[in-house]
Scaffold this motif. Structure first.
Motif, PDB file in Angstrom:
ATOM      1  N   LEU A   5       3.659  -1.864  -3.325  1.00 18.07           N
ATOM      2  CA  LEU A   5       4.247  -1.138  -2.206  1.00 18.07           C
ATOM      3  C   LEU A   5       4.408  -2.108  -1.048  1.00 18.07           C
ATOM      4  CD1 LEU A   5       5.094   1.634  -0.930  1.00 18.07           C
ATOM      5  CD2 LEU A   5       2.731   1.779  -0.070  1.00 18.07           C
ATOM      6  N   VAL A   6       5.629  -2.203  -0.508  1.00 16.30           N
ATOM      7  CA  VAL A   6       5.892  -3.057   0.646  1.00 16.30           C
ATOM      8  C   VAL A   6       6.245  -2.161   1.831  1.00 16.30           C
ATOM      9  CG1 VAL A   6       7.182  -5.005   1.557  1.00 16.30           C
ATOM     10  CG2 VAL A   6       6.854  -4.792  -0.901  1.00 16.30           C
ATOM     11  N   LEU A 120       1.616  -4.517   0.488  1.00 18.71           N
ATOM     12  CA  LEU A 120       1.975  -5.637   1.356  1.00 18.71           C
ATOM     13  C   LEU A 120       2.541  -5.121   2.668  1.00 18.71           C
ATOM     14  CD1 LEU A 120       3.844  -7.977  -1.181  1.00 18.71           C
ATOM     15  CD2 LEU A 120       1.448  -8.081  -0.504  1.00 18.71           C
ATOM     16  N   LEU A 121       2.167  -5.778   3.755  1.00 22.03           N
ATOM     17  CA  LEU A 121       2.709  -5.477   5.079  1.00 22.03           C
ATOM     18  C   LEU A 121       2.999  -6.788   5.786  1.00 22.03           C
ATOM     19  CD1 LEU A 121      -0.160  -3.654   4.606  1.00 22.03           C
ATOM     20  CD2 LEU A 121       0.884  -2.350   6.449  1.00 22.03           C
ATOM     21  N   VAL A 145      -8.913  -6.997   1.757  1.00 19.55           N
ATOM     22  CA  VAL A 145      -7.697  -7.357   2.480  1.00 19.55           C
ATOM     23  C   VAL A 145      -7.730  -8.832   2.812  1.00 19.55           C
ATOM     24  CG1 VAL A 145      -8.724  -6.689   4.694  1.00 19.55           C
ATOM     25  CG2 VAL A 145      -6.240  -6.827   4.489  1.00 19.55           C
ATOM     26  N   VAL A 146      -6.573  -9.473   2.736  1.00 18.94           N
ATOM     27  CA  VAL A 146      -6.391 -10.848   3.203  1.00 18.94           C
ATOM     28  C   VAL A 146      -5.237 -10.829   4.192  1.00 18.94           C
ATOM     29  CG1 VAL A 146      -5.760 -13.206   2.610  1.00 18.94           C
ATOM     30  CG2 VAL A 146      -7.275 -11.916   1.103  1.00 18.94           C
ATOM     31  N   ALA A 147      -5.461 -11.376   5.383  1.00 23.00           N
ATOM     32  CA  ALA A 147      -4.425 -11.442   6.408  1.00 23.00           C
ATOM     33  C   ALA A 147      -3.790 -12.824   6.410  1.00 23.00           C
ATOM     34  CB  ALA A 147      -5.013 -11.131   7.783  1.00 23.00           C
ATOM     35  N   GLY A 148      -2.497 -12.872   6.732  1.00 26.42           N
ATOM     36  CA  GLY A 148      -1.792 -14.146   6.832  1.00 26.42           C
ATOM     37  C   GLY A 148      -1.432 -14.759   5.506  1.00 26.42           C
ATOM     38  N   ALA A 178      -5.537  -4.175  -3.851  1.00 28.88           N
ATOM     39  CA  ALA A 178      -5.807  -4.915  -2.629  1.00 28.88           C
ATOM     40  C   ALA A 178      -4.686  -4.685  -1.623  1.00 28.88           C
ATOM     41  CB  ALA A 178      -5.949  -6.401  -2.934  1.00 28.88           C
ATOM     42  N   VAL A 179      -4.960  -5.059  -0.381  1.00 29.81           N
ATOM     43  CA  VAL A 179      -3.977  -5.005   0.706  1.00 29.81           C
ATOM     44  C   VAL A 179      -3.816  -6.422   1.243  1.00 29.81           C
ATOM     45  CG1 VAL A 179      -3.448  -4.119   3.012  1.00 29.81           C
ATOM     46  CG2 VAL A 179      -4.577  -2.636   1.332  1.00 29.81           C
ATOM     47  N   LEU A 180      -2.572  -6.854   1.446  1.00 28.64           N
ATOM     48  CA  LEU A 180      -2.289  -8.176   1.987  1.00 28.64           C
ATOM     49  C   LEU A 180      -1.321  -8.041   3.149  1.00 28.64           C
ATOM     50  CD1 LEU A 180      -1.537 -10.100  -1.348  1.00 28.64           C
ATOM     51  CD2 LEU A 180      -3.761  -9.844  -0.227  1.00 28.64           C
ATOM     52  N   THR A 181      -1.560  -8.793   4.224  1.00 24.35           N
ATOM     53  CA  THR A 181      -0.555  -8.918   5.281  1.00 24.35           C
ATOM     54  C   THR A 181       0.078 -10.295   5.144  1.00 24.35           C
ATOM     55  OG1 THR A 181      -1.966  -9.850   7.030  1.00 24.35           O
ATOM     56  CG2 THR A 181      -1.965  -7.454   6.745  1.00 24.35           C
ATOM     57  N   VAL A 182       1.392 -10.348   5.212  1.00 26.95           N
ATOM     58  CA  VAL A 182       2.151 -11.555   4.881  1.00 26.95           C
ATOM     59  C   VAL A 182       2.652 -12.248   6.138  1.00 26.95           C
ATOM     60  CG1 VAL A 182       4.196 -12.435   3.693  1.00 26.95           C
ATOM     61  CG2 VAL A 182       2.817 -10.622   2.645  1.00 26.95           C
ATOM     62  N   LEU A 183       2.456 -13.550   6.169  1.00 31.08           N
ATOM     63  CA  LEU A 183       2.948 -14.387   7.252  1.00 31.08           C
ATOM     64  C   LEU A 183       4.106 -15.219   6.726  1.00 31.08           C
ATOM     65  CD1 LEU A 183       2.289 -15.281  10.220  1.00 31.08           C
ATOM     66  CD2 LEU A 183       0.955 -17.146   9.207  1.00 31.08           C
TER      67      LEU A 183
END
Length: 256
Positions: A5-6, A120-121, A145-148, A178-183
């Motif tokens: 899911l994005v 993903l966000l 969660v992993v950010a960046g 899991a949840v990831l925030t993308v840089l």
């Protein structure tokens, strides 16, 4: 198989001059146009890679009014399979509200047997600078969660996530879900071709109603900082400027 899911947001294009709304509560996109952030473009690309490697699918989601369908179709045109719009006025929603609305959709899919292994966000909102939604969502879903995140490789029920830092690249190994925030910067987002645009134009967008009234962001207002001051020094004209030029290059460490 990992379904992804994005989450994307309709934001003003801030590549030009940033103009605030009359109340100072947000960025005015009426003259700049609308887009999704570069972080989210990269998130869509990463999602397509995860789904392709694992035989899964990509669903793109946004919270907003009918105009935000434009951003959903942009994601559909470059590889997303399905689209969901949470029917709401985005300006009324703060980060906690958005995280809650997304969590409600994820839990609903899980109850129906259609769980998302990865959510993903974008790392932060391009218009308000909020960095909170991904972290809050992970807390609500009780997921790591992993950010960046800039690069993601999926293998079985594990993810290898690479995060660029000033000290080098950090590598995280974590389980799915899991949840990831993308840089932005780790992958090159693709751009839609004609067939992709035509397919996206015909695709159905599922509309869901939020289950709770928003509490708002509590934001007092935004302000645009003045541009930094710049100084120009004339070094001279013609050959006479050469000694001063060499001195300046030495001062800034270009030559020794």
């Amino acid at each position: 198989m990992t379904d992804v899911l994005v989450c994307v947001k309709r934001v003003p294009d801030t590549s030009g001059e940033v103009v605030l709304t009359a109340d100072g509560g947000g960025v005015d996109g009426r003259y700049a146009g609308w887009t999704m952030s570069a972080h989210e473009e990269c998130a869509v690309e990463i999602a397509a890679g995860i789904a392709g490697d694992t035989g899964g699918s990509v669903t793109v989601l946004t919270l907003g009014d009918e105009d935000s369908v434009e951003q959903l179709r942009s994601a559909l045109a470059v590889g997303a399979n399905d689209a969901v719009r949470i029917d709401a006025t985005a300006d009324d929603y703060g980060p906690a509200d958005v995280a809650g609305a997304i969590a409600e959709v994820v839990r609903g899919r899980e109850a129906g047997g259609e769980g998302y292994g990865v959510v993903l966000l974008g790392n932060d909102a391009a218009d308000t600078g909020d960095h909170q939604v991904g972290i809050r969502l992970a807390h609500l879903l009780d997921r790591p969660v992993v950010a960046g995140a800039q690069e993601v490789m999926a293998s079985g029920d594990r993810l290898e996530v690479r995060v660029g830092t000033p000290a080098g690249t950090e590598i995280y190994d974590l389980p799915v879900p899991a949840v990831l925030t993308v840089l932005e910067g780790g992958v090159e987002p693709r751009y839609p071709n004609i067939s992709g645009r035509m397919k996206a134009k015909k695709a159905q967008v599922e509309v869901v109603e939020p289950g709770a009234a928003p509490q708002g962001s509590g934001r007092l207002g935004l302000r645009v900082l003045p541009p930094p001051e710049s100084n120009v020094e004339m070094l001279g004209e013609g050959p006479a400027a050469a000694p001063r030029l060499v001195a300046v290059l030495r001062e800034i460490g270009v030559v020794r």
